[in-house]
Enzyme design. Sequence first.
Site, PDB file in Angstrom:
ATOM      1  N   HIS A  72     -32.013   7.251 -46.427  1.00  0.00           N
ATOM      2  CA  HIS A  72     -33.093   8.234 -46.258  1.00  0.00           C
ATOM      3  C   HIS A  72     -34.227   7.946 -47.236  1.00  0.00           C
ATOM      4  O   HIS A  72     -33.984   7.716 -48.408  1.00  0.00           O
ATOM      5  CB  HIS A  72     -32.567   9.655 -46.491  1.00  0.00           C
ATOM      6  CG  HIS A  72     -31.850  10.209 -45.303  1.00  0.00           C
ATOM      7  ND1 HIS A  72     -31.951  11.507 -44.914  1.00  0.00           N
ATOM      8  CD2 HIS A  72     -31.047   9.601 -44.405  1.00  0.00           C
ATOM      9  CE1 HIS A  72     -31.225  11.692 -43.821  1.00  0.00           C
ATOM     10  NE2 HIS A  72     -30.654  10.554 -43.502  1.00  0.00           N
ATOM     11  N   TYR A 201     -34.921  21.074 -47.473  1.00  0.00           N
ATOM     12  CA  TYR A 201     -34.687  22.038 -48.544  1.00  0.00           C
ATOM     13  C   TYR A 201     -35.603  23.224 -48.261  1.00  0.00           C
ATOM     14  O   TYR A 201     -36.826  23.096 -48.333  1.00  0.00           O
ATOM     15  CB  TYR A 201     -35.038  21.433 -49.906  1.00  0.00           C
ATOM     16  CG  TYR A 201     -34.018  20.430 -50.419  1.00  0.00           C
ATOM     17  CD1 TYR A 201     -33.998  19.114 -49.961  1.00  0.00           C
ATOM     18  CD2 TYR A 201     -33.072  20.803 -51.371  1.00  0.00           C
ATOM     19  CE1 TYR A 201     -33.069  18.203 -50.438  1.00  0.00           C
ATOM     20  CE2 TYR A 201     -32.134  19.885 -51.862  1.00  0.00           C
ATOM     21  CZ  TYR A 201     -32.139  18.595 -51.390  1.00  0.00           C
ATOM     22  OH  TYR A 201     -31.218  17.699 -51.865  1.00  0.00           O
ATOM     23  N   PRO A 292     -25.827  21.846 -57.472  1.00  0.00           N
ATOM     24  CA  PRO A 292     -25.973  20.727 -56.525  1.00  0.00           C
ATOM     25  C   PRO A 292     -27.366  20.539 -55.918  1.00  0.00           C
ATOM     26  O   PRO A 292     -27.581  19.591 -55.159  1.00  0.00           O
ATOM     27  CB  PRO A 292     -24.953  21.055 -55.424  1.00  0.00           C
ATOM     28  CG  PRO A 292     -24.682  22.507 -55.544  1.00  0.00           C
ATOM     29  CD  PRO A 292     -24.929  22.890 -56.967  1.00  0.00           C
ATOM     30  N   LYS A 296     -26.832  15.500 -57.765  1.00  0.00           N
ATOM     31  CA  LYS A 296     -26.688  14.543 -58.871  1.00  0.00           C
ATOM     32  C   LYS A 296     -25.287  14.352 -59.451  1.00  0.00           C
ATOM     33  O   LYS A 296     -25.032  13.363 -60.147  1.00  0.00           O
ATOM     34  CB  LYS A 296     -27.600  15.003 -60.030  1.00  0.00           C
ATOM     35  CG  LYS A 296     -29.067  14.755 -59.784  1.00  0.00           C
ATOM     36  CD  LYS A 296     -29.391  13.295 -59.978  1.00  0.00           C
ATOM     37  CE  LYS A 296     -30.728  12.917 -59.398  1.00  0.00           C
ATOM     38  NZ  LYS A 296     -30.660  12.084 -58.226  1.00  0.00           N
ATOM     39  N   TYR A 384     -35.050  12.288 -57.991  1.00  0.00           N
ATOM     40  CA  TYR A 384     -34.141  12.472 -56.858  1.00  0.00           C
ATOM     41  C   TYR A 384     -33.469  11.149 -56.456  1.00  0.00           C
ATOM     42  O   TYR A 384     -32.255  11.105 -56.247  1.00  0.00           O
ATOM     43  CB  TYR A 384     -34.917  13.070 -55.677  1.00  0.00           C
ATOM     44  CG  TYR A 384     -34.035  13.600 -54.564  1.00  0.00           C
ATOM     45  CD1 TYR A 384     -33.554  14.910 -54.593  1.00  0.00           C
ATOM     46  CD2 TYR A 384     -33.672  12.800 -53.483  1.00  0.00           C
ATOM     47  CE1 TYR A 384     -32.743  15.397 -53.586  1.00  0.00           C
ATOM     48  CE2 TYR A 384     -32.858  13.285 -52.473  1.00  0.00           C
ATOM     49  CZ  TYR A 384     -32.396  14.578 -52.525  1.00  0.00           C
ATOM     50  OH  TYR A 384     -31.589  15.057 -51.530  1.00  0.00           O
TER      51      TYR A 384
HETATM   52  P1  RFL Z   1     -13.811  15.284 -59.465  1.00  0.00           P
HETATM   53  O1  RFL Z   1     -14.351  14.784 -58.181  1.00  0.00           O
HETATM   54  O2  RFL Z   1     -13.640  16.738 -59.638  1.00  0.00           O
HETATM   55  O3  RFL Z   1     -12.439  14.538 -59.707  1.00  0.00           O
HETATM   56  C1  RFL Z   1     -11.548  14.943 -60.717  1.00  0.00           C
HETATM   57  C2  RFL Z   1     -10.152  14.581 -60.287  1.00  0.00           C
HETATM   58  O4  RFL Z   1      -9.237  14.942 -61.314  1.00  0.00           O
HETATM   59  C3  RFL Z   1      -8.124  15.604 -60.724  1.00  0.00           C
HETATM   60  N1  RFL Z   1      -7.518  16.470 -61.752  1.00  0.00           N
HETATM   61  C4  RFL Z   1      -6.436  16.104 -62.465  1.00  0.00           C
HETATM   62  N2  RFL Z   1      -5.670  15.002 -62.443  1.00  0.00           N
HETATM   63  C5  RFL Z   1      -4.636  14.954 -63.295  1.00  0.00           C
HETATM   64  N3  RFL Z   1      -4.326  15.959 -64.156  1.00  0.00           N
HETATM   65  C6  RFL Z   1      -5.051  17.073 -64.216  1.00  0.00           C
HETATM   66  N4  RFL Z   1      -4.743  18.039 -65.057  1.00  0.00           N
HETATM   67  C7  RFL Z   1      -6.162  17.192 -63.340  1.00  0.00           C
HETATM   68  N5  RFL Z   1      -7.098  18.131 -63.130  1.00  0.00           N
HETATM   69  C8  RFL Z   1      -7.916  17.679 -62.167  1.00  0.00           C
HETATM   70  C9  RFL Z   1      -8.710  16.351 -59.556  1.00  0.00           C
HETATM   71  O5  RFL Z   1      -7.721  16.674 -58.585  1.00  0.00           O
HETATM   72  C10 RFL Z   1      -9.732  15.352 -59.045  1.00  0.00           C
HETATM   73  O6  RFL Z   1      -9.188  14.474 -58.092  1.00  0.00           O
HETATM   74  O7  RFL Z   1     -14.710  14.793 -60.713  1.00  0.00           O
HETATM   75  P2  RFL Z   1     -15.556  13.429 -60.918  1.00  0.00           P
HETATM   76  O8  RFL Z   1     -14.746  12.229 -60.574  1.00  0.00           O
HETATM   77  O9  RFL Z   1     -16.168  13.564 -62.242  1.00  0.00           O
HETATM   78  O10 RFL Z   1     -16.697  13.504 -59.778  1.00  0.00           O
HETATM   79  C11 RFL Z   1     -17.709  14.472 -59.837  1.00  0.00           C
HETATM   80  C12 RFL Z   1     -18.132  14.857 -58.418  1.00  0.00           C
HETATM   81  O11 RFL Z   1     -16.991  15.218 -57.667  1.00  0.00           O
HETATM   82  C13 RFL Z   1     -19.129  16.027 -58.414  1.00  0.00           C
HETATM   83  O12 RFL Z   1     -20.029  15.913 -59.478  1.00  0.00           O
HETATM   84  C14 RFL Z   1     -19.917  16.103 -57.092  1.00  0.00           C
HETATM   85  O13 RFL Z   1     -19.093  16.474 -56.017  1.00  0.00           O
HETATM   86  C15 RFL Z   1     -21.072  17.079 -57.218  1.00  0.00           C
HETATM   87  N6  RFL Z   1     -21.838  17.222 -55.967  1.00  0.00           N
HETATM   88  C16 RFL Z   1     -22.783  16.305 -55.610  1.00  0.00           C
HETATM   89  N7  RFL Z   1     -22.994  15.204 -56.358  1.00  0.00           N
HETATM   90  C17 RFL Z   1     -23.877  14.256 -55.960  1.00  0.00           C
HETATM   91  O14 RFL Z   1     -24.068  13.271 -56.684  1.00  0.00           O
HETATM   92  N8  RFL Z   1     -24.553  14.340 -54.771  1.00  0.00           N
HETATM   93  C18 RFL Z   1     -24.389  15.420 -53.948  1.00  0.00           C
HETATM   94  O15 RFL Z   1     -24.953  15.440 -52.857  1.00  0.00           O
HETATM   95  C19 RFL Z   1     -23.504  16.473 -54.369  1.00  0.00           C
HETATM   96  N9  RFL Z   1     -23.303  17.557 -53.599  1.00  0.00           N
HETATM   97  C20 RFL Z   1     -21.589  18.342 -55.131  1.00  0.00           C
HETATM   98  C21 RFL Z   1     -22.371  18.476 -53.951  1.00  0.00           C
HETATM   99  C22 RFL Z   1     -20.613  19.271 -55.434  1.00  0.00           C
HETATM  100  C23 RFL Z   1     -20.407  20.361 -54.596  1.00  0.00           C
HETATM  101  N10 RFL Z   1     -19.362  21.255 -54.946  1.00  0.00           N
HETATM  102  C24 RFL Z   1     -18.363  21.636 -54.025  1.00  0.00           C
HETATM  103  C25 RFL Z   1     -19.095  21.523 -56.336  1.00  0.00           C
HETATM  104  C26 RFL Z   1     -22.180  19.567 -53.122  1.00  0.00           C
HETATM  105  C27 RFL Z   1     -21.228  20.545 -53.461  1.00  0.00           C
HETATM  106  C28 RFL Z   1     -21.111  21.751 -52.575  1.00  0.00           C
HETATM  107  C1  PHB Z   2     -24.832  17.306 -49.158  1.00  0.00           C
HETATM  108  O1  PHB Z   2     -25.135  16.621 -48.155  1.00  0.00           O
HETATM  109  O2  PHB Z   2     -23.683  17.706 -49.350  1.00  0.00           O
HETATM  110  C2  PHB Z   2     -25.889  17.647 -50.143  1.00  0.00           C
HETATM  111  C3  PHB Z   2     -27.167  17.176 -49.959  1.00  0.00           C
HETATM  112  C4  PHB Z   2     -28.155  17.501 -50.880  1.00  0.00           C
HETATM  113  C5  PHB Z   2     -27.842  18.295 -51.966  1.00  0.00           C
HETATM  114  C6  PHB Z   2     -26.559  18.754 -52.153  1.00  0.00           C
HETATM  115  C7  PHB Z   2     -25.564  18.427 -51.242  1.00  0.00           C
HETATM  116  O3  PHB Z   2     -28.834  18.627 -52.844  1.00  0.00           O
END
Ligand code: RFL
Ligand code: PHB
Length: 390
Positions: A72, A201, A292, A296, A384
């Site tokens: 994109h 957005y 989110p 990032k 971004y």
């Molecule tokens: P994770 O993905 O939470 O992975 C951590 C892992 O550790 C495990 N764990 C354990 N394992 C052993 N012993 C324990 N005691 C443990 N406790 C936990 C967990 O089961 C898991 O498998 O962290 P990590 O690797 O640092 O990754 C971070 C990302 O997951 C997170 O920052 C993103 O999902 C945030 N995020 C977004 N990031 C982006 O860069 N681009 C996006 O578009 C974006 N959209 C989002 C998002 C997060 C969202 N939510 C649900 C918070 C959209 C949403 C809605």
């Molecule tokens: C997503 O596709 O999950 C998404 C996209 C943009 C954002 C956050 C999440 O800012």
Amino acid sequence: MRTQVAIVGAGPAGLMLSHLLHRSGIDSVVVERRSREYVEQRVRAGVLEQGTVDLLRELGVSEGLDREGLVHRGIELLFDGTAHRIPMSDLTGGRAITIYGQQHVVRDLTEARLAAGGQIYFEADDVAVSGVDTAAPRVTFTVDGRREELLCDIVAGCDGFHGVCRDVLPGSGRHLLEREYPFGWLGILAAVPPSADELIYGHHERGFALASLRSPTISRLYLQVDPHEDLANWSDRRIWDELATRLAHDRWTLAEGPILEKSITPMRSFVCEPMRHGRLFLAGDAAHIVPPTGAKGLNLAVHDVYVLAEAVADWYRTGSDTPFDTYSARCLRRVWRVQHFSWWMTSMLHRFPGHDAFEQRLQRSQLEYVVGSPAAATTLAENYVGLPWS
Ligand code: RFL
Ligand code: PHB
């Protein structure tokens, strides 16, 4: 059992770190609390920065991404019924983002790691970290009813926001900085083609809304809701009606389809300083959370482990502690840039309960400035798509 680096958590941070270390000839073992199926199906992020994509390619883990990832080059900002395109690539010398689901990144990294002989323990209970103040830290855990002990040189705490590693840092030496927002996001995954070519957005008087996607047939959409909202109050009908209202524009019609998944996430900003204690290094969501709106979190997690892998390799090569001593500061520089950007996007785009007319006028002025000034639009665009890695 013995390894060089014990990695707690098989999310994007932990798995990526294991690949990066392997590339430098360093051994690691990953210990994950959940099952493989669970982590490979957890729907979360979707937006990958150019730097994240480049690194996945370098590591040879980009087959799925190259086949299915959607590049994109712009986003739409919608307010007052008018949509304004921010031409991100034009403003950043051709940089772009790629849409590819986090669960697919995790699946691809897991598959490749196991295929290369990497060791990942899934469904590990009662994971505990000790001895990080000594030269012989250890991670203990239970799998299949057996207590295992993993001896190592270094522990990487990649266990996300609810993990156990952050609490190993002594309370006196750590500083937790935090903001909670008075709203959350209700997110859905739906079996329906995206209504527009680019992410929308939307700032609306009823609250923020976002139209994203995962593929030409799967949409990902979000609505600002009260952080304590009960999902049971949101029927599919109500969700689609609210999305249609907040994202209304004559250039697109929101198509409806079966909702495959829905959940509500609270929004917070959080940083743990420093990101290291002795031989324990925090990376990713274990050390910091961003709302989110800037897309990032995953990208920041990847940057942390890139820095960590480099520091670990330098330490093994030189025996000097300097790369360890500088890890936290190197990461935190980018963490705070991303914190600011995520806070700024969140503040600009959401409806804040309790904001008076003055604050609403300021918000409107900020939106008009971003879409009206190439300099302001470039600020948004370069953050971004991701500022270059130092
Ligand atoms: P994770 O993905 O939470 O992975 C951590 C892992 O550790 C495990 N764990 C354990 N394992 C052993 N012993 C324990 N005691 C443990 N406790 C936990 C967990 O089961 C898991 O498998 O962290 P990590 O690797 O640092 O990754 C971070 C990302 O997951 C997170 O920052 C993103 O999902 C945030 N995020 C977004 N990031 C982006 O860069 N681009 C996006 O578009 C974006 N959209 C989002 C998002 C997060 C969202 N939510 C649900 C918070 C959209 C949403 C809605
Ligand atoms: C997503 O596709 O999950 C998404 C996209 C943009 C954002 C956050 C999440 O800012």
